[in-house]
Each structure stands twice: as C-alpha cells, then as structure tokens.
Design a protein around this motif. Structure first.
Motif, mmCIF file in Angstrom:
data_model
loop_
_atom_site.group_PDB
_atom_site.id
_atom_site.type_symbol
_atom_site.label_atom_id
_atom_site.label_comp_id
_atom_site.label_asym_id
_atom_site.label_seq_id
_atom_site.Cartn_x
_atom_site.Cartn_y
_atom_site.Cartn_z
ATOM 1 N N LYS A 25 0.865 -1.179 0.000
ATOM 2 C CA LYS A 25 0.000 0.000 0.000
ATOM 3 C C LYS A 25 0.899 1.226 0.000
ATOM 4 N N TYR A 26 0.583 2.159 -0.902
ATOM 5 C CA TYR A 26 1.370 3.380 -1.012
ATOM 6 C C TYR A 26 0.431 4.558 -1.224
ATOM 7 N N LYS A 27 0.943 5.744 -0.953
ATOM 8 C CA LYS A 27 0.150 6.951 -1.075
ATOM 9 C C LYS A 27 0.607 7.737 -2.301
ATOM 10 N N GLU A 28 -0.372 8.176 -3.080
ATOM 11 C CA GLU A 28 -0.081 9.014 -4.245
ATOM 12 C C GLU A 28 -1.128 10.113 -4.283
ATOM 13 N N ARG A 29 -0.675 11.342 -4.190
ATOM 14 C CA ARG A 29 -1.578 12.506 -4.163
ATOM 15 C C ARG A 29 -2.661 12.343 -3.094
ATOM 16 N N GLU A 30 -2.244 11.991 -1.900
ATOM 17 C CA GLU A 30 -3.136 11.823 -0.744
ATOM 18 C C GLU A 30 -4.152 10.700 -0.908
ATOM 19 N N GLU A 31 -3.991 9.852 -1.901
ATOM 20 C CA GLU A 31 -4.869 8.712 -2.115
ATOM 21 C C GLU A 31 -4.073 7.428 -1.890
ATOM 22 N N VAL A 32 -4.654 6.475 -1.150
ATOM 23 C CA VAL A 32 -3.977 5.215 -0.862
ATOM 24 C C VAL A 32 -4.292 4.205 -1.959
ATOM 25 N N HIS A 33 -3.234 3.608 -2.524
ATOM 26 C CA HIS A 33 -3.357 2.607 -3.576
ATOM 27 C C HIS A 33 -2.816 1.277 -3.062
ATOM 28 N N SER A 34 -3.352 0.181 -3.586
ATOM 29 C CA SER A 34 -2.900 -1.158 -3.200
ATOM 30 C C SER A 34 -2.424 -1.928 -4.425
ATOM 31 N N ILE A 35 -1.418 -2.748 -4.205
ATOM 32 C CA ILE A 35 -0.943 -3.668 -5.238
ATOM 33 C C ILE A 35 -0.959 -5.063 -4.626
ATOM 34 N N ARG A 36 -1.697 -5.944 -5.278
ATOM 35 C CA ARG A 36 -1.772 -7.344 -4.847
ATOM 36 C C ARG A 36 -1.136 -8.215 -5.929
ATOM 37 N N ASN A 37 -1.138 -9.486 -5.723
ATOM 38 C CA ASN A 37 -0.604 -10.437 -6.707
ATOM 39 C C ASN A 37 0.813 -10.079 -7.129
ATOM 40 N N ILE A 38 1.647 -9.832 -6.141
ATOM 41 C CA ILE A 38 3.044 -9.474 -6.403
ATOM 42 C C ILE A 38 3.816 -10.725 -6.761
ATOM 43 N N ARG A 39 4.564 -10.644 -7.839
ATOM 44 C CA ARG A 39 5.429 -11.752 -8.249
ATOM 45 C C ARG A 39 6.877 -11.351 -7.963
ATOM 46 N N VAL A 40 7.525 -12.073 -7.053
ATOM 47 C CA VAL A 40 8.917 -11.794 -6.715
ATOM 48 C C VAL A 40 9.798 -12.468 -7.757
ATOM 49 N N LEU A 41 10.565 -11.661 -8.478
ATOM 50 C CA LEU A 41 11.452 -12.184 -9.529
ATOM 51 C C LEU A 41 12.811 -12.582 -8.953
ATOM 52 N N THR A 42 13.350 -11.741 -8.079
ATOM 53 C CA THR A 42 14.619 -12.046 -7.408
ATOM 54 C C THR A 42 14.573 -11.505 -5.980
ATOM 55 N N ARG A 43 15.405 -12.098 -5.133
ATOM 56 C CA ARG A 43 15.531 -11.651 -3.753
ATOM 57 C C ARG A 43 16.994 -11.781 -3.377
ATOM 58 N N GLU A 44 17.549 -10.718 -2.783
ATOM 59 C CA GLU A 44 18.971 -10.740 -2.463
ATOM 60 C C GLU A 44 19.246 -9.867 -1.243
ATOM 61 N N LYS A 45 20.081 -10.363 -0.345
ATOM 62 C CA LYS A 45 20.504 -9.556 0.797
ATOM 63 C C LYS A 45 21.707 -8.733 0.364
ATOM 64 N N LYS A 46 21.615 -7.415 0.569
ATOM 65 C CA LYS A 46 22.689 -6.509 0.190
ATOM 66 C C LYS A 46 23.017 -5.584 1.346
ATOM 67 N N TYR A 47 24.132 -4.913 1.224
ATOM 68 C CA TYR A 47 24.547 -3.904 2.190
ATOM 69 C C TYR A 47 24.723 -2.605 1.420
ATOM 70 N N TYR A 48 23.898 -1.623 1.737
ATOM 71 C CA TYR A 48 23.992 -0.299 1.122
ATOM 72 C C TYR A 48 24.567 0.642 2.164
ATOM 73 N N CYS A 49 25.780 1.118 1.905
ATOM 74 C CA CYS A 49 26.504 1.982 2.848
ATOM 75 C C CYS A 49 26.570 1.331 4.232
ATOM 76 N N GLY A 50 26.753 0.012 4.253
ATOM 77 C CA GLY A 50 26.886 -0.728 5.495
ATOM 78 C C GLY A 50 25.573 -1.130 6.148
ATOM 79 N N ILE A 51 24.435 -0.738 5.570
ATOM 80 C CA ILE A 51 23.126 -1.048 6.146
ATOM 81 C C ILE A 51 22.573 -2.306 5.478
ATOM 82 N N PRO A 52 22.213 -3.345 6.269
ATOM 83 C CA PRO A 52 21.686 -4.570 5.663
ATOM 84 C C PRO A 52 20.256 -4.367 5.144
#
Length: 105
Positions: free
Chosen positions: A42-69
């Motif tokens: 769920k995200y907000k766009e122009r003060e309106e809440v939108h939903s996205i369902r049926n998410i397909r995960v293509l890849t998943r990876e643990k990374k460190y960005y500037c030392g943050i996991p």
C-alpha cells in the motif's frame, strides 16, 4: 607468504541505492524458514492510498547499502490492466519497507 586468512572478511557493499524511494506498508507472508515474501503493498499518491496485490517476486537478495543490511526484491505486478516493475527494500534493522518504481509496462 600470505594465505589469505583474515583477508576480505568484510561484507561486500553495494554503495548507495539509486532512484527515489517511497515509504510503503507491506503485507508479508513468512516461510517456515523465516523468509518474508511480499504479498500486498500500500502506497500513497496525491493523498490517495493505492494497493498492489498479486506481487510476483522475480529475485531476492541480501545486500549492504553503505553498510546497512537490506533485503532487495525485484518484483512485478499487474493491477488494473497495467504491469508494474519495481524494487522493494526491507531494511532489516528498522523493520521498514520502501519501494522504488522501475517502470510501468
């Protein structure tokens, strides 16, 4: 002669995250191994809440960005006859989700 013991013991860093990120709410399902799988965003766009369902995960990876996991998910979803490609970022230390839109197809 050096045998490489103790060398390269630091985690590789991916630098900075590129693109603009937005705060989101994310409903997840946890596998028996404890891995979170995004199911709803769920995200907000122009003060309106939108939903996205049926998410397909293509890849998943643990990374460190500037030392943050961060768990980085490359995802796609079809909503209202539009296909979206986006990345979800799960900040492990903060338990916080963010989204970066890659493109609308």
């Amino acid at each position: 002669m050096s045998m490489g013991i103790g060398i390269n013991t630091q985690k590789p860093d991916a630098g900075e995250i590129r693109g603009r990120q937005e705060d989101i709410a994310c409903g997840v399902w946890f596998t028996s191994g404890g891995n979170p799988i995004p199911q709803l965003v769920k995200y907000k766009e122009r003060e309106e809440v939108h939903s996205i369902r049926n998410i397909r995960v293509l890849t998943r990876e643990k990374k460190y960005y500037c030392g943050i996991p961060v768990m980085e998910y490359l995802c796609s979803a079809v909503e209202e006859e539009m296909e979206y490609l986006f990345k979800l970022y799960y900040y492990l230390e903060e338990c916080k989700w963010k989204i970066a839109w890659l493109k609308e197809l």
